[in-house]
Motif scaffolding. Structure first.
Motif, PDB file in Angstrom:
ATOM      1  N   SER A   1       0.831  -1.209   0.000  1.00  0.00           N
ATOM      2  CA  SER A   1       0.000   0.000   0.000  1.00  0.00           C
ATOM      3  C   SER A   1       0.865   1.257   0.000  1.00  0.00           C
ATOM      4  CB  SER A   1      -0.919  -0.019   1.220  1.00  0.00           C
ATOM      5  OG  SER A   1      -1.710   1.134   1.266  1.00  0.00           O
ATOM      6  N   LEU A   2       1.920   1.253   0.803  1.00  0.00           N
ATOM      7  CA  LEU A   2       2.837   2.399   0.842  1.00  0.00           C
ATOM      8  C   LEU A   2       3.527   2.588  -0.509  1.00  0.00           C
ATOM      9  CD1 LEU A   2       4.495   1.955   4.343  1.00  0.00           C
ATOM     10  CD2 LEU A   2       2.921   3.770   3.639  1.00  0.00           C
ATOM     11  N   ALA A   3       3.924   1.480  -1.132  1.00  0.00           N
ATOM     12  CA  ALA A   3       4.589   1.567  -2.431  1.00  0.00           C
ATOM     13  C   ALA A   3       3.646   2.165  -3.468  1.00  0.00           C
ATOM     14  CB  ALA A   3       5.068   0.184  -2.877  1.00  0.00           C
ATOM     15  N   ARG A   4       2.382   1.757  -3.427  1.00  0.00           N
ATOM     16  CA  ARG A   4       1.404   2.311  -4.370  1.00  0.00           C
ATOM     17  C   ARG A   4       1.179   3.796  -4.115  1.00  0.00           C
ATOM     18  NH1 ARG A   4      -2.764  -1.646  -6.636  1.00  0.00           N
ATOM     19  NH2 ARG A   4      -1.693  -3.637  -6.468  1.00  0.00           N
ATOM     20  N   ALA A   5       1.111   4.187  -2.844  1.00  0.00           N
ATOM     21  CA  ALA A   5       0.923   5.596  -2.509  1.00  0.00           C
ATOM     22  C   ALA A   5       2.124   6.422  -2.963  1.00  0.00           C
ATOM     23  CB  ALA A   5       0.704   5.756  -1.004  1.00  0.00           C
ATOM     24  N   ASP A   6       3.324   5.874  -2.769  1.00  0.00           N
ATOM     25  CA  ASP A   6       4.535   6.574  -3.214  1.00  0.00           C
ATOM     26  C   ASP A   6       4.556   6.714  -4.728  1.00  0.00           C
ATOM     27  OD1 ASP A   6       5.455   6.963  -0.663  1.00  0.00           O
ATOM     28  OD2 ASP A   6       6.968   5.378  -0.742  1.00  0.00           O
ATOM     29  N   ALA A   7       4.139   5.661  -5.428  1.00  0.00           N
ATOM     30  CA  ALA A   7       4.116   5.706  -6.890  1.00  0.00           C
ATOM     31  C   ALA A   7       3.104   6.741  -7.373  1.00  0.00           C
ATOM     32  CB  ALA A   7       3.796   4.334  -7.461  1.00  0.00           C
ATOM     33  N   ALA A   8       1.952   6.787  -6.714  1.00  0.00           N
ATOM     34  CA  ALA A   8       0.928   7.768  -7.090  1.00  0.00           C
ATOM     35  C   ALA A   8       1.416   9.183  -6.809  1.00  0.00           C
ATOM     36  CB  ALA A   8      -0.366   7.492  -6.345  1.00  0.00           C
ATOM     37  N   ALA A   9       2.111   9.366  -5.700  1.00  0.00           N
ATOM     38  CA  ALA A   9       2.649  10.685  -5.368  1.00  0.00           C
ATOM     39  C   ALA A   9       3.707  11.105  -6.376  1.00  0.00           C
ATOM     40  CB  ALA A   9       3.231  10.677  -3.957  1.00  0.00           C
ATOM     41  N   ALA A  10       4.520  10.150  -6.818  1.00  0.00           N
ATOM     42  CA  ALA A  10       5.560  10.457  -7.797  1.00  0.00           C
ATOM     43  C   ALA A  10       4.937  10.898  -9.115  1.00  0.00           C
ATOM     44  CB  ALA A  10       6.464   9.250  -8.015  1.00  0.00           C
ATOM     45  N   VAL A  11       3.838  10.273  -9.500  1.00  0.00           N
ATOM     46  CA  VAL A  11       3.143  10.673 -10.720  1.00  0.00           C
ATOM     47  C   VAL A  11       2.559  12.062 -10.529  1.00  0.00           C
ATOM     48  CG1 VAL A  11       1.139  10.199 -12.177  1.00  0.00           C
ATOM     49  CG2 VAL A  11       2.664   8.345 -11.507  1.00  0.00           C
ATOM     50  N   GLY A  12       1.995  12.305  -9.344  1.00  0.00           N
ATOM     51  CA  GLY A  12       1.398  13.605  -9.051  1.00  0.00           C
ATOM     52  C   GLY A  12       2.397  14.742  -9.055  1.00  0.00           C
ATOM     53  N   GLU A  13       3.646  14.449  -8.739  1.00  0.00           N
ATOM     54  CA  GLU A  13       4.689  15.483  -8.730  1.00  0.00           C
ATOM     55  C   GLU A  13       4.890  16.078 -10.111  1.00  0.00           C
ATOM     56  OE1 GLU A  13       8.238  13.697  -7.217  1.00  0.00           O
ATOM     57  OE2 GLU A  13       7.386  13.372  -5.233  1.00  0.00           O
ATOM     58  N   HIS A  14       4.559  15.312 -11.132  1.00  0.00           N
ATOM     59  CA  HIS A  14       4.772  15.761 -12.504  1.00  0.00           C
ATOM     60  C   HIS A  14       3.494  16.294 -13.142  1.00  0.00           C
ATOM     61  CE1 HIS A  14       8.772  14.159 -12.324  1.00  0.00           C
ATOM     62  NE2 HIS A  14       8.298  13.017 -11.886  1.00  0.00           N
ATOM     63  N   GLU A  15       2.436  16.360 -12.346  1.00  0.00           N
ATOM     64  CA  GLU A  15       1.159  16.820 -12.873  1.00  0.00           C
ATOM     65  C   GLU A  15       1.294  18.245 -13.417  1.00  0.00           C
ATOM     66  OE1 GLU A  15      -3.189  17.421 -10.989  1.00  0.00           O
ATOM     67  OE2 GLU A  15      -2.095  15.629 -10.399  1.00  0.00           O
ATOM     68  N   GLY A  16       0.752  18.452 -14.553  1.00  0.00           N
ATOM     69  CA  GLY A  16       0.818  19.772 -15.176  1.00  0.00           C
ATOM     70  C   GLY A  16       2.096  20.026 -15.942  1.00  0.00           C
ATOM     71  N   GLN A  17       3.024  19.092 -15.903  1.00  0.00           N
ATOM     72  CA  GLN A  17       4.288  19.269 -16.601  1.00  0.00           C
ATOM     73  C   GLN A  17       4.298  18.573 -17.948  1.00  0.00           C
ATOM     74  OE1 GLN A  17       7.485  18.068 -14.077  1.00  0.00           O
ATOM     75  NE2 GLN A  17       6.942  19.490 -12.460  1.00  0.00           N
ATOM     76  N   THR A  18       3.208  17.895 -18.254  1.00  0.00           N
ATOM     77  CA  THR A  18       3.157  17.205 -19.530  1.00  0.00           C
ATOM     78  C   THR A  18       2.150  17.895 -20.420  1.00  0.00           C
ATOM     79  OG1 THR A  18       1.451  15.709 -18.738  1.00  0.00           O
ATOM     80  CG2 THR A  18       3.729  14.992 -18.484  1.00  0.00           C
ATOM     81  N   GLY A  19       2.255  17.660 -21.669  1.00  0.00           N
ATOM     82  CA  GLY A  19       1.324  18.247 -22.620  1.00  0.00           C
ATOM     83  C   GLY A  19       1.178  17.333 -23.802  1.00  0.00           C
ATOM     84  N   SER A  20       0.583  17.831 -24.827  1.00  0.00           N
ATOM     85  CA  SER A  20       0.394  17.017 -26.014  1.00  0.00           C
ATOM     86  C   SER A  20       1.725  16.857 -26.737  1.00  0.00           C
ATOM     87  CB  SER A  20      -0.626  17.673 -26.945  1.00  0.00           C
ATOM     88  OG  SER A  20      -0.081  18.849 -27.495  1.00  0.00           O
ATOM     89  N   VAL A  21       1.770  15.899 -27.610  1.00  0.00           N
ATOM     90  CA  VAL A  21       2.978  15.679 -28.407  1.00  0.00           C
ATOM     91  C   VAL A  21       3.266  16.912 -29.258  1.00  0.00           C
ATOM     92  CG1 VAL A  21       3.985  14.264 -30.230  1.00  0.00           C
ATOM     93  CG2 VAL A  21       2.678  13.198 -28.396  1.00  0.00           C
TER      94      VAL A  21
END
Length: 82
Positions: A52-72
């Motif tokens: 559960s902690l690993a999944r939460a950490d993985a989700a947080a890591a994805v969230g850290e990059h939120e808004g930093q991606t865009g279309s190709v």
């Protein structure tokens, strides 16, 4: 709680499972059946919580990059390739 280099939270905290296994072996050797079963249950709980902690950490890591991606197209425009 961060993942180690191979992404396994379990490997960082493997000692917890080892300690519980040693305690269970002792309980089995001394005929303490209820304690051995409880320690077996505790090991499963620890593994579930680490997962559960690993999944939460993985989700947080994805969230850290939120808004930093865009279309190709946006990506290539930034590189003057579109």
């Amino acid at each position: 709680m961060a993942l180690n280099s191979n992404g396994s939270l379990y490997m960082q905290h493997e000692w917890l499972i080892d300690v519980l296994a040693d305690l269970k072996a002792f309980a089995d050797a001394k005929g303490m059946g209820a304690s051995a079963e409880a320690l077996d249950d505790a090991s499963l709980i620890v593994l579930a919580e680490l997962n559960s902690l690993a999944r939460a950490d993985a989700a947080a890591a994805v969230g850290e990059h939120e808004g930093q991606t865009g279309s190709v197209t946006f990506l290539f425009e930034g590189r003057r390739l579109a």
